[in-house]
Design a protein around this motif. Structure first.
Motif, PDB file in Angstrom:
ATOM      1  N   MET A   1      44.524  32.854  24.164  1.00 17.34           N
ATOM      2  CA  MET A   1      44.627  34.282  24.798  1.00 17.34           C
ATOM      3  C   MET A   1      43.475  34.323  25.724  1.00 17.34           C
ATOM      4  N   THR A   2      43.777  35.031  27.134  1.00 16.09           N
ATOM      5  CA  THR A   2      42.733  35.179  28.118  1.00 16.09           C
ATOM      6  C   THR A   2      41.913  36.280  27.941  1.00 16.09           C
ATOM      7  N   PRO A   3      40.601  36.239  27.701  1.00 15.21           N
ATOM      8  CA  PRO A   3      39.848  37.270  27.438  1.00 15.21           C
ATOM      9  C   PRO A   3      40.086  38.458  28.484  1.00 15.21           C
ATOM     10  N   THR A   4      39.491  39.533  28.318  1.00 20.34           N
ATOM     11  CA  THR A   4      39.112  40.603  29.266  1.00 20.34           C
ATOM     12  C   THR A   4      38.372  40.175  30.231  1.00 20.34           C
ATOM     13  N   PRO A   5      38.268  40.773  31.569  1.00 27.61           N
ATOM     14  CA  PRO A   5      37.007  40.351  32.402  1.00 27.61           C
ATOM     15  C   PRO A   5      35.845  40.479  31.981  1.00 27.61           C
ATOM     16  N   ARG A   6      35.431  41.513  31.328  1.00 26.82           N
ATOM     17  CA  ARG A   6      34.229  41.720  30.899  1.00 26.82           C
ATOM     18  C   ARG A   6      34.022  40.914  29.738  1.00 26.82           C
ATOM     19  N   GLU A   7      34.785  40.607  28.994  1.00 29.25           N
ATOM     20  CA  GLU A   7      34.672  39.503  27.884  1.00 29.25           C
ATOM     21  C   GLU A   7      34.205  38.162  28.466  1.00 29.25           C
ATOM     22  N   ALA A   8      35.062  37.894  29.478  1.00 21.89           N
ATOM     23  CA  ALA A   8      35.078  36.714  30.229  1.00 21.89           C
ATOM     24  C   ALA A   8      33.349  36.490  30.690  1.00 21.89           C
ATOM     25  N   GLN A 190      43.761  31.476  32.660  1.00 19.38           N
ATOM     26  CA  GLN A 190      43.102  30.411  32.135  1.00 19.38           C
ATOM     27  C   GLN A 190      42.670  29.174  33.337  1.00 19.38           C
ATOM     28  N   GLN A 191      43.194  29.299  34.213  1.00 21.34           N
ATOM     29  CA  GLN A 191      42.677  28.254  35.326  1.00 21.34           C
ATOM     30  C   GLN A 191      41.618  28.842  36.054  1.00 21.34           C
ATOM     31  N   ARG A 192      41.600  30.161  36.289  1.00 17.82           N
ATOM     32  CA  ARG A 192      40.446  30.816  37.059  1.00 17.82           C
ATOM     33  C   ARG A 192      39.041  30.864  36.181  1.00 17.82           C
TER      34      ARG A 192
END
Length: 232
Positions: A1-8, A190-192
């Protein structure tokens, strides 16, 4: 699962934070053991880096002019301009006037970072660049905070001479909030996320190369404080 921007942002920062032992110059500065000659070289190399990074951010701002990322990169360029002005006082404290700053030869290990950022400015995926920069800014800010304290404690530098490092050491939560907004607007997949990690890993490696190239200019026990020592 892709994280939120802040989590990333937080995850990439945690993954890429270098171990304290990897930077061989900062402990010397922190203890007042780095010669002023090496600090002078730090100023000279940063003079080249800041000017290059400012142009790179302006290129990114132009590439992203129609998106929120354009404003973000534009503000980073403005920050580089402010930092460049503050750098002059630090260089003067090390015995270097502006002409000497411009004439100092670039060191390959110090200039790898701006070279990578310039490549990203032309070729990088903007959202991934924001992720990578946010991770690197944390490490750079910590190094600057340590340096600012040491310059006052051990080297007797004035507040004006420390302003360059104070600028980068000062927390900027609004800039991080803007980075989160930019990543949100650009879309995170996921790619970014993988590209952000890749860019960030290289930037952190070149960040450490900058400091360790300077550390290699003199032995850890060097006490000479002549700004021209071995660095002409």
């Amino acid at each position: 699962m892709t994280p939120t921007p802040r989590e990333a942002l937080l995850t990439i920062r945690r993954e890429l934070t270098p171990a304290e032992r990897e930077n061989r110059l900062i402990p010397r500065i922190e203890q007042g053991l780095a010669p002023v000659a090496v600090l002078a070289e730090l100023a000279a190399q940063q003079h080249r880096i800041i000017r290059s990074d400012r142009r790179s951010f302006l290129v990114l701002a132009a590439r992203c002019a129609e998106t929120p990322a354009g404003g973000y990169f534009g503000r980073l360029a403005e920050g580089e301009s402010l930092a460049l002005n503050a750098l002059t006082a630090f260089a003067a404290g090390c015995g270097l006037q502006e002409q000497a700053l411009r004439e100092r030869e670039p060191l390959a290990g110090c200039q790898a970072y701006p070279g990578q950022l310039a490549w990203l400015a032309l070729n990088g995926e903007p959202t991934a660049i924001v992720l990578a920069l946010a991770a690197n800014f944390a490490a750079w800010g910590n190094y600057c905070a340590i340096t600012a304290r040491a310059l006052r404690q051990h080297y007797g530098f004035s507040d004006a001479a420390c302003a360059f490092f104070d600028f980068f050491a000062t927390p900027a939560p609004e800039l991080e909030d803007e980075a989160v907004a930019v990543v949100t607007a650009g879309g995170l997949d996921q790619q970014r996320l993988a590209e952000g990690r890749r860019y960030g890993r290289l930037l952190q490696a070149y960040e450490l190369m900058f400091w360790n190239t300077l550390a290699d200019l003199s032995p850890a026990t060097e006490q000479e404080n002549d700004p021209g020592l071995g660095l002409a």
